[in-house]
Design a protein around this motif. Structure first.
Motif, short mmCIF file in Angstrom:
data_model
loop_
_atom_site.label_atom_id
_atom_site.label_comp_id
_atom_site.label_asym_id
_atom_site.label_seq_id
_atom_site.Cartn_x
_atom_site.Cartn_y
_atom_site.Cartn_z
N PRO A 1 0.80 -1.23 0.00
CA PRO A 1 0.00 0.00 0.00
C PRO A 1 0.82 1.26 0.00
CG PRO A 1 0.12 -0.89 2.22
CD PRO A 1 0.85 -1.88 1.33
N TYR A 2 2.10 1.15 0.15
CA TYR A 2 2.94 2.34 0.24
C TYR A 2 2.99 3.06 -1.09
CZ TYR A 2 4.54 0.22 4.58
OH TYR A 2 4.59 -0.33 5.82
N LYS A 3 3.09 4.38 -1.02
CA LYS A 3 3.22 5.21 -2.21
C LYS A 3 4.58 5.86 -2.23
CE LYS A 3 -0.93 4.24 -3.37
NZ LYS A 3 -1.17 3.29 -4.47
N SER A 4 4.97 6.30 -3.40
CA SER A 4 6.28 6.94 -3.53
C SER A 4 6.32 8.22 -2.71
CB SER A 4 6.56 7.27 -5.00
OG SER A 4 6.55 6.08 -5.76
N GLY A 5 7.42 8.40 -2.01
CA GLY A 5 7.56 9.59 -1.20
C GLY A 5 8.39 10.63 -1.89
N PRO B 1 9.96 1.64 3.86
CA PRO B 1 11.29 1.66 4.52
C PRO B 1 11.58 0.44 5.37
CG PRO B 1 9.79 3.26 5.51
CD PRO B 1 9.11 2.77 4.29
N ALA B 2 10.56 -0.28 5.85
CA ALA B 2 10.80 -1.45 6.70
C ALA B 2 11.56 -2.55 5.97
CB ALA B 2 9.47 -1.97 7.24
N TRP B 3 11.52 -2.52 4.66
CA TRP B 3 12.17 -3.56 3.87
C TRP B 3 13.57 -3.15 3.41
CZ3 TRP B 3 10.03 -8.27 1.84
CH2 TRP B 3 8.74 -8.55 2.30
N ARG B 4 14.03 -1.99 3.81
CA ARG B 4 15.28 -1.46 3.28
C ARG B 4 16.47 -2.38 3.57
NH1 ARG B 4 15.83 4.05 5.47
NH2 ARG B 4 14.11 4.43 4.00
N SER C 1 12.59 -2.49 -10.49
CA SER C 1 11.35 -1.73 -10.27
C SER C 1 11.18 -1.31 -8.82
CB SER C 1 10.14 -2.58 -10.70
OG SER C 1 10.22 -2.90 -12.06
N LEU C 2 12.17 -1.59 -7.98
CA LEU C 2 12.09 -1.20 -6.57
C LEU C 2 12.16 0.32 -6.48
CD1 LEU C 2 11.98 -2.67 -3.81
CD2 LEU C 2 14.46 -2.43 -3.70
N PHE D 1 13.77 3.83 -0.34
CA PHE D 1 14.98 4.65 -0.49
C PHE D 1 14.76 5.97 0.23
CE2 PHE D 1 14.85 1.93 -4.28
CZ PHE D 1 16.07 1.29 -4.16
N PRO D 2 15.62 6.32 1.19
CA PRO D 2 15.41 7.55 1.96
C PRO D 2 15.50 8.79 1.09
CG PRO D 2 17.57 6.63 2.41
CD PRO D 2 16.85 5.62 1.57
N SER D 3 14.70 9.78 1.43
CA SER D 3 14.65 11.00 0.63
C SER D 3 15.94 11.81 0.73
CB SER D 3 13.47 11.87 1.07
OG SER D 3 13.58 12.19 2.45
N ASP D 4 16.72 11.59 1.80
CA ASP D 4 17.95 12.37 1.98
C ASP D 4 19.19 11.61 1.48
OD1 ASP D 4 17.90 10.41 3.86
OD2 ASP D 4 18.45 11.68 5.55
#
Length: 1171
Positions: free
Chosen positions: A307-311, A341-344, A391-392, A397-400
């Motif tokens: 359900p996560y969307k791109s940040g 992020p839990a799967w990073r 396609s990941l 992936f953190p925004s910073d």
């Protein structure tokens, strides 16, 4: 059930094992004795019959097993299939058939041990029976779940899991897959009931199996069980269980939150545990299937609908194309992976990608000499999961830390670059016999990168490892694919066809991303590569066109492909061309002018068939490059074409104007009869008309003519109304008339002319203003009215042409001139029918073929005019229909045996009534209704007995359905007379504007109004329901406001009246409150209706607060558990109290209540409605 004592001497056991091993049956002592014990433990693990009756004995179990086996054998042998199917059905439909099903699954194996028989006893008729027993367990357990004891549920799942693991080496793999899926389905069914400890107990056993401590076969079975479980918890593949949708959603969320990552790690570890043995082994080993299954499970989990969307990370450099668009024209699939992020750590930072790439590289190196290896399951699975990692995206992936995503893609791209580079060597190897699957997966990887990145990022990725960018590689790769296509003459699709489609989708993802407002701009190096690629593409298409010129094979794809079939590919070509339009548009101009010049050389002497086919292809390509499809809207000049020529302000130097002018001049040559006869074949004219239709929608008299951008102003201004627009419009109309008159029988050409070219022109009023002033338009109208050639047009085309001509009156100054135009255009057609109907010898004349043709054509034209009715032409079209009322009845009488003419007569009346009914005054309405009643009576007098309801089964045959066309037309007519939209709009208007008048109606009249309103609320048409909700809001609001002011409001209508038996009936507002709540909570409806429903529900709640409380309490009490009761109670309370809702009908209050109702429905519909 009595204890079953099956004692076997140790010596005999050993003898039996030796005998089975000698016969080649692979069983283990653990498997044998575990299954053997199952029968003895049926009493412990089985189910006592409800009601205290004794369970079946062993003889009964054996009898049932034999009956099911016999039924399965009968079906296989096609003997008494109905009886056999009934036997199988009785097993699943019987009450708690679990003992019998278990015995069928394991009994014959145990009896084989008991009676000391060989493996052939196991094989006879067992496998299909076991499959049916597993299916019966699932059906019965899902049906009876609420009545089973808690331990019974646990034991059922345990039995299925144990069976799957203990028989993991069975040759009947499909039975194990079925039992495994049943275990997964039952585990899901009890998911919300079982405690965390109980779930962990199940998964502990599964983990033990997957870890490999019980052997490779059990390890494989454990992975397959998880695959079934994940599939069952995924919404798109879950089984229906008759449960609320919220149940499925809760299960999905729970598995995703608590177990999905764990399952992925188990699968990864299982693959890790066997990869060394696979790489080191010189022969096929069973560990391969474990690794393949583990990779397949990992891929399945990556494809989970997270359900996560791109940040924000994806909204910068990695987001140009991010988005799943169901309407995307792509031919190839690219599913984004956005797990959050839990799967990073698991997927990105743990070195997992490096291991996958190393595994595939090691296997690839080991089996480099084995050509078949690239298509074996383990290689395919490994490549698929590697491609999926491209396609990941999203918040994993953190925004910073943008570099992390870039490093991830670079690592992957570096790992698979040898799949696609160097392209020429790859292509040569494939042509020499190497499998193309690896190369195609490399293309899919590029598509995945393009989907989640911008063109700039896409291009930069490869530059750190290669002296060129990724865009250059993409261009070079596609050039090689196109070169391969150019060497193929086969009609069959080859690897290069599929590669071309994938790579075209990659260009589409880069140049027209889903969420972008315009076309992307490429860096200079990439633009040069795109220009070279497009030049080769055009060369390929022209070569294919020329090759098709003399090919008489009717199955040849290129020759037979229509414009629409080529549209998808040409659209992708256009994006590539636009990326370098400063080069590609002059290229197209040069190629077109070169072919045009050839036609003037040796005309009549040299065969120009190949050149004409090349021109056909160039027109299609050029049309896609310079203009977009409208899709119901006026398209603008493509953005990159505007920007790449921004420095050109002189029209005669603008490359697009030069190209378009060349094509228009070429098209104008077809007006010359000599040129038309020698050059412009029907096929070439199709391309000309298609081009002009597409081009004119963008450039001809564009409303953007007064734009401020220099290049754009030059481009649209040149063909504007104050420059070359009118002369070009005149050419287009003369070309349209030529195609209709000079190309008789060319239906495809006439379709393009009538539906795409002319129809599109009259939809724009600013063009109609000039259109009706042109002599060429008057010539077209004259030919339509008087030229007998146009009577030979297809009926649908005549109807379309009449509609087009009538619609053009929007360009006239006023209603009077518009009505006169229609009278002049259509009047003589009505006159012909009137005069024909008055002839004394009508019956004999009417049967003449030419008369039948004339009548049919005129009726189609009248239908077209009627369907174009609008306020400014309504009076003339009404007079037209009124004048032929009697002729229509007369013609219906004489053509009673000509079904085609009868149908046309009825369809004309249908369309005429549909276009007129909303404009008519009372007396006119009476006239129309009387005419229609006479028509119905006359029709029925001739057709009673010809169409019988008892023959309705013939509707299943498409050919016989034609007999019912006139019946359907009559139903349409009745529907139009009732005028659903008008009627319900009128009802809504009446209740909104005159509620006090409605309140004073007598009981019968008021009941009729409310009955109509109730009917409309349950209508299939969204507009009808919306009108009725507005009417209901008006009625309830009137009553509430009136009663608050101390007045009567709806009075007794709201309070309720006594029926004939003296019983007090519920008031109308109470009935509608019940009905509307039922509608909102339990029925299917368009989300667009929620706002209107909220506006109706608020005043109803305020009027009937006591009833609302009672209905809410009843609904709460019906919920099966305390959790749902509490949620529903809170939701009902929030509906009327959240967001500071008050008891007024002010605008702000309506807005608040709409928000409250939306939240309420989201909260409760999931568990109130079942799947």
């Amino acid at each position: 059930m009595p204890e079953i004592h099956l004692l076997i001497e140790t010596r005999t056991q050993k003898s039996l094992f030796r005998d089975w091993e000698y016969r080649g049956l692979e069983v283990t002592k653990w498997n044998l004795w575990s299954s053997y014990r199952e029968v003895g433990e049926l009493k412990m693990q089985g189910f006592q019959e409800r009601g205290g009756g004794p369970p079946p004995d062993l003889a009964q179990l054996q009898s049932t097993m034999h009956a099911i086996e016999l039924a399965c054998t009968s079906i296989q042998m096609h003997m008494n299939p109905a009886e056999a199917e009934a036997t199988l059905l009785s097993l699943s439909q019987s009450h708690q058939p679990y003992q019998a099903c278990k015995f069928i699954l394991v009994g014959r194996f145990i009896l084989a041990i008991k009676h000391f028989v060989g493996p052939q006893y196991l094989e006879y008729g067992v496998a299909n029976a076991r499959f049916q027993a597993a299916a019966a367990i699932k059906v019965a357990a899902i049906r009876e779940w609420g009545f089973l004891g808690y331990k019974d549920k646990i034991n059922l799942i345990s039995f299925c899991l144990c069976f799957t693991m203990q028989h993991a080496n069975s040759p009947d793999g499909y039975v194990q897959v079925k039992v495994s899926s049943v275990a997964a389905q039952l585990l899901k069914r009890g998911w919300l009931d079982f405690t965390g400890a109980e779930k962990e107990s199940f998964f502990y056993q599964v983990n033990q199996a997957i870890s490999g401590i019980h052997g490779v076969d059990v390890q494989f079975a454990g992975i397959n069980f998880l695959e079934s479980l994940v599939s069952e918890f995924s919404p798109s593949t879950s089984s229906a269980m008759g449960l609320p949708r919220e149940f499925h959603e809760q299960c999905r969320k729970s598995l995703e939150r608590d177990h999905l990552k764990t399952f992925y790690c188990w699968a990864r570890d299982a693959a890790l545990s066997v990869t060394n043995r696979i790489v080191e082994s010189d022969s096929a080993i069973p560990e391969v299937k474990v690794c393949t299954a583990a990779l397949r499970l990992m891929l399945q989990i990556l494809n989970w609908d997270f359900p996560y969307k791109s940040g924000s990370a994806a909204s910068t450099i990695f987001s140009a194309g991010v988005g799943q668009d169901n309407d995307s024209p792509k031919r190839s699939e690219c599913n984004l992976v956005q797990p959050g992020p839990a799967w990073r750590e698991i997927l990105v930072t743990s070195g997992h990608v490096g291991w996958l790439l190393s595994l595939y590289a090691a296997l690839r190196q080991k089996f480099s000499c084995e050509g078949y290896w690239l298509d074996c399951p383990i290689a395919v699975s490994a490549r698929k999961i590697i491609v999926q990692f491209f396609s990941l995206t999203g918040t994993i992936f953190p925004s910073d830390n943008m570099q992390l995503h870039e490093h991830h893609l670079l690592q992957l791209l570096s790992g698979i670059i040898q799949w696609i580079d160097p392209p020429d060597a790859i292509s040569k190897a494939i042509e020499s016999g190497k499998s193309e699957s690896e190369m195609l997966d490399g293309c899919r990887a590029l598509l995945s990168i393009a989907t989640i990145t911008s063109p700039t990022v896409f291009d930069q990725l490869l530059k750190s490892a290669r002296p060129f960018g990724t865009l250059t590689l993409l261009s070079t790769l596609m050039i090689e694919v196109v070169k391969n296509l150019m060497t193929k003459n086969s009609e069959e699709e080859t690897w290069s066809w599929e590669a071309r489609d994938i790579l075209l989708d990659t260009w589409t993802a880069l140049l027209a991303p889903v969420n972008s407002g315009g076309n992307a701009v490429l860096p200079p190096e990439a633009r040069s590569a795109a220009a070279n690629l497009f030049a080769l593409i055009v060369e390929y298409e022209l070569r294919a066109a020329a090759a098709s010129a003399f090919n008489d094979d009717v199955d040849l794809n290129y020759l037979q492909s229509s414009i629409s079939a080529m549209d998808e590919r040409l659209s992708s070509y256009a994006l590539i061309a636009r990326a370098a339009s400063d080069v590609t548009i002059p290229l197209l101009t040069g190629l077109f002018n070169e072919r045009y010049a050839r036609l003037t050389q040796g005309r009549g002497i040299v065969d120009h068939t190949e050149t004409l086919e090349e021109l056909y292809s160039l027109l299609l390509i050029t049309g896609h490059v310079i203009a977009d499809e409208g899709e119901g809207e006026t398209p603008l000049v493509p953005y990159v074409i505007q920007t790449q020529f921004s420095d050109i302000v002189e029209a005669e130097k603008h490359p697009v104007i030069i190209l378009c002018s060349s094509i228009i001049r070429f098209a104008e040559q077809s007006l010359n009869p000599e040129m038309r006869a020698s050059v412009f074949s029907p096929r070439l004219m199709e391309a000309v008309i298609w081009f002009l239709a597409r081009w004119s929608s963008t450039y001809l008299m564009s409303p953007e003519e007064n734009t401020d951008m220099n290049s754009r102003k030059v481009l649209v201004g040149f063909f504007g109304q104050h420059n070359q627009g009118k002369p070009v419009l005149d050419i287009i109309i003369r070309l349209a008339l030529t195609t209709l008159v000079s190309y008789p029988g060319e239906k495809d050409l006439q379709v393009l002319t009538c539906y795409q070219l002319l129809h599109a022109l009259v939809l724009r009023k600013h063009i109609c203003v000039h259109l009706v002033q042109l002599d060429s338009w008057r010539d077209l109208a004259n030919a339509f009215a008087n030229d007998k050639t146009l009577l030979l047009l297809n009926a649908a085309h005549q109807r379309s042409l009449a509609q087009t001509l009538v619609r053009s009156v929007s360009g006239l100054r006023n209603s009077e001139s518009s009505n006169q135009y229609v009278r002049d255009l259509m009047g003589h057609m009505a006159t012909y029918l009137v005069e024909l109907s008055r002839k004394n010898d009508l019956k004999s004349i009417a049967q003449q073929p030419d008369v039948i043709l004339s009548v049919s054509c005129l009726l189609e034209r009248l239908r077209g005019a009627a369907s174009a009715s609008e306020p400014r032409t309504q009076r003339a079209i009404y007079e037209l229909g009124f004048s032929i009322m009697n002729p229509v009845l007369a013609l219906l009488e004489v053509y009673k045996d000509e079904s085609a003419v009868v149908y046309l007569l009825l369809k004309f009346v249908v369309d005429w009534v549909d276009g007129q009914i909303s404009y008519l005054e009372a007396q006119e309405t009476v006239t129309v209704v009387n005419f229609c009643m006479n028509l119905l009576q006359l029709y029925s007098s001739h057709n009673i007995g010809k169409i019988s309801i008892s023959l309705s089964s013939s509707l299943l045959s498409e050919a016989k359905t034609e007999k019912y066309k006139d019946l359907r037309a009559l139903l349409q007519l009745l529907s139009n007379l009732c005028s659903k939209d008008l009627y319900f709009s009128l009802l809504s208007h009446l209740l909104e504007v005159y509620p006090e008048t409605v309140a004073q109606l007598n009981t019968d009249a008021f009941t009729h109004v409310l009955g109509t309103l109730d009917f409309g609320l349950h209508h299939q048409d969204v507009d009808v329901v919306d009108n009725c909700l507005r009417a209901l809001r008006a009625l309830a609001s009137y009553h509430y406001n009136e009663t608050r002011a101390g007045k009567m409001g709806l009075g007794s209508h709201a309070a309720g009246l006594k029926d004939q038996g003296g019983n007090l009936q519920e008031g109308i507002l109470s009935r509608f409150l019940r009905s509307l709540l039922q509608f909102l909570l339990f029925e299917d409806y368009s989300p667009d209706l929620v706002s209107s429903a909220a506006d109706a529900l608020l005043p109803l709640l305020l009027c009937e607060q006591g009833l609302y409380q009672r209905l809410g309490n009843e609904l709460i009490e019906r919920q099966p558990n305390e959790t749902l009761k509490s949620r529903l109670a809170n939701a009902l309370h929030g509906l009327t109290s959240a967001n500071q809702l008050t008891s007024t009908l002010e605008r702000k209050n309506y807005q608040i209540f709409r928000k409250n109702l939306t939240s309420f429905l989201i909260e409760v519909r999931g568990f109130l409605r079942t799947k």
